[in-house]
Design an enzyme around this catalytic site. Structure first.
Site, PDB file in Angstrom:
ATOM      1  N   ASN A   1       9.871   4.684   3.570  1.00  0.00           N
ATOM      2  CA  ASN A   1       9.725   4.073   4.882  1.00  0.00           C
ATOM      3  C   ASN A   1      11.021   3.426   5.352  1.00  0.00           C
ATOM      4  O   ASN A   1      11.978   3.257   4.593  1.00  0.00           O
ATOM      5  CB  ASN A   1       8.651   2.987   4.817  1.00  0.00           C
ATOM      6  CG  ASN A   1       7.272   3.532   4.556  1.00  0.00           C
ATOM      7  OD1 ASN A   1       6.562   3.892   5.483  1.00  0.00           O
ATOM      8  ND2 ASN A   1       6.875   3.603   3.301  1.00  0.00           N
TER       9      ASN A   1
ATOM     10  N   CYS B   1       4.881   9.956   1.365  1.00  0.00           N
ATOM     11  CA  CYS B   1       3.598  10.634   1.181  1.00  0.00           C
ATOM     12  C   CYS B   1       3.707  11.701   0.104  1.00  0.00           C
ATOM     13  O   CYS B   1       4.558  12.597   0.204  1.00  0.00           O
ATOM     14  CB  CYS B   1       3.149  11.264   2.501  1.00  0.00           C
ATOM     15  SG  CYS B   1       1.599  12.185   2.377  1.00  0.00           S
TER      16      CYS B   1
ATOM     17  N   ARG C   1       0.833  -1.205   0.000  1.00  0.00           N
ATOM     18  CA  ARG C   1       0.000   0.000   0.000  1.00  0.00           C
ATOM     19  C   ARG C   1       0.865   1.251   0.000  1.00  0.00           C
ATOM     20  O   ARG C   1       0.979   1.949  -0.993  1.00  0.00           O
ATOM     21  CB  ARG C   1      -0.937  -0.004   1.211  1.00  0.00           C
ATOM     22  CG  ARG C   1      -2.099   1.004   1.092  1.00  0.00           C
ATOM     23  CD  ARG C   1      -1.733   2.463   1.331  1.00  0.00           C
ATOM     24  NE  ARG C   1      -1.136   2.737   2.613  1.00  0.00           N
ATOM     25  CZ  ARG C   1      -0.683   3.923   2.987  1.00  0.00           C
ATOM     26  NH1 ARG C   1      -0.744   4.953   2.151  1.00  0.00           N
ATOM     27  NH2 ARG C   1      -0.114   4.099   4.186  1.00  0.00           N
ATOM     28  N   ASP C   2       1.502   1.527   1.107  1.00  0.00           N
ATOM     29  CA  ASP C   2       2.298   2.748   1.246  1.00  0.00           C
ATOM     30  C   ASP C   2       3.446   2.764   0.242  1.00  0.00           C
ATOM     31  O   ASP C   2       3.788   3.816  -0.325  1.00  0.00           O
ATOM     32  CB  ASP C   2       2.842   2.829   2.675  1.00  0.00           C
ATOM     33  CG  ASP C   2       3.381   4.202   3.025  1.00  0.00           C
ATOM     34  OD1 ASP C   2       3.563   5.029   2.117  1.00  0.00           O
ATOM     35  OD2 ASP C   2       3.632   4.452   4.211  1.00  0.00           O
TER      36      ASP C   2
ATOM     37  N   HIS D   1       5.201   4.151  12.943  1.00  0.00           N
ATOM     38  CA  HIS D   1       5.300   4.186  11.479  1.00  0.00           C
ATOM     39  C   HIS D   1       6.331   5.258  11.147  1.00  0.00           C
ATOM     40  O   HIS D   1       6.015   6.454  11.138  1.00  0.00           O
ATOM     41  CB  HIS D   1       3.945   4.509  10.854  1.00  0.00           C
ATOM     42  CG  HIS D   1       3.960   4.557   9.361  1.00  0.00           C
ATOM     43  ND1 HIS D   1       3.409   3.560   8.586  1.00  0.00           N
ATOM     44  CD2 HIS D   1       4.471   5.461   8.494  1.00  0.00           C
ATOM     45  CE1 HIS D   1       3.571   3.859   7.304  1.00  0.00           C
ATOM     46  NE2 HIS D   1       4.221   5.028   7.229  1.00  0.00           N
TER      47      HIS D   1
END
Length: 287
Positions: free
Chosen positions: A249, A240, A13-14, A207
């Site tokens: 990440n 993001c 997802r991210d 996160h």
């Protein structure tokens, strides 16, 4: 296998969300299969948003259905609003995560709602869950908890206030997200300590991003404060689009290596994890 911590893989997802080239559904499924084989037991598999806004996630329901065939896997999806939560719950997810930004500027840019409106959205989602799928967990992660590229400083009192509000609204847990990669270990320790003091056992995952190379150091600092759940992404994919300058990440492979080398059990086989990373590296290089 017994574990000391949970490492939740957010790459599907991210990681994929900001990438323009769309990974075919069958490759996403194969990626999840490989992660599962390596011992990963929680995966953020997709986000439920309109396909015209994010074509990469157009197959979210199909991805969830495949992921649910893997025994013991917690299937998680990001949902920005009630409509997304309804679709995710209908698809069969075990857990929904809602992004609630501590930064007023980021909230408007990311979800086009104020922070107060997002707290109300959490309340609606939690109520829908209570009425239709009480077994589904609701997580409200506090984005930009350590600073914002749009707003700058984010007061820690506001971060804790928002976490308290989303728990009061019905979320089962609330973790902290370093969306912009601004955090440092001292800040991590201080804010997670305050979070645990404010909401107790409902304090959730860390996160963290690696924009300035402090991702692993920050994860270790969080662990030393009692955090036992960490989000990460294969190959460091992610970032993001509404946090300019923020890169990916924490790298899952590095995180697993660090904890296992310390004797902290993750339940993940590092050799098999390296096999599972091939799709994420292909996406990172554009194959």
């Amino acid at each position: 296998m017994s574990t000391d911590i949970l490492i939740s893989e957010v790459g599907p997802r991210d990681g994929l969300q900001p990438i323009k080239s769309i990974m075919p559904t069958e490759k996403k499924n194969a990626w999840m299969d490989a992660l599962y084989k390596a011992g990963v037991r929680e995966i953020e598999v997709a986000s439920f948003v309109p396909a015209k806004m994010l074509p990469q996630m157009a197959d979210a329901a199909d991805i969830v259905r495949h992921a649910k065939t893997l025994p013991g896997l917690t299937v998680m999806a990001l949902v920005p609003n009630l409509k997304g939560a309804q679709a995710a719950i209908e698809a069969g997810v075990h857990k929904v995560t809602i992004p609630v930004s501590a930064s007023a500027a980021h909230s408007l840019a990311n979800v086009r709602k104020t922070r107060e409106e997002m707290i109300e959205e959490v309340k609606r989602i939690a109520q829908y869950r209570n009425d239709h799928a009480p077994q589904v967990k609701v997580e409200a992660g506090i984005a930009t908890a350590f600073g914002c590229t749009l707003q700058g400083l984010v007061p820690e009192d506001e971060v804790i206030w928002i976490a308290e509000q989303v728990i009061a609204a019905g979320a089962d847990e609330s973790g902290l997200s370093d969306t912009t990669g601004y955090a440092n270990p001292a800040q991590i320790k201080r804010l997670f300590r305050r979070l645990k003091s404010a909401i107790g056992s409902k304090a959730g995952a860390a996160h963290l991003h690696n924009t300035r190379g402090l991702g692993l150091a920050n994860c270790l600092a969080a662990y030393e404060e009692g955090v036992t759940s960490f989000d990460s992404s294969m190959g460091g994919l992610g970032g993001c689009p509404y946090a300019p300058g923020a890169s990916g990440n924490v790298v899952t492979e590095d995180l697993v290596f660090m904890f296992e080398a310390m004797g902290v059990k993750t339940g993940i086989n590092l050799d098999l994890l390296f096999e599972a990373r091939k799709p994420s590296l292909q996406m990172k290089t554009g194959f």
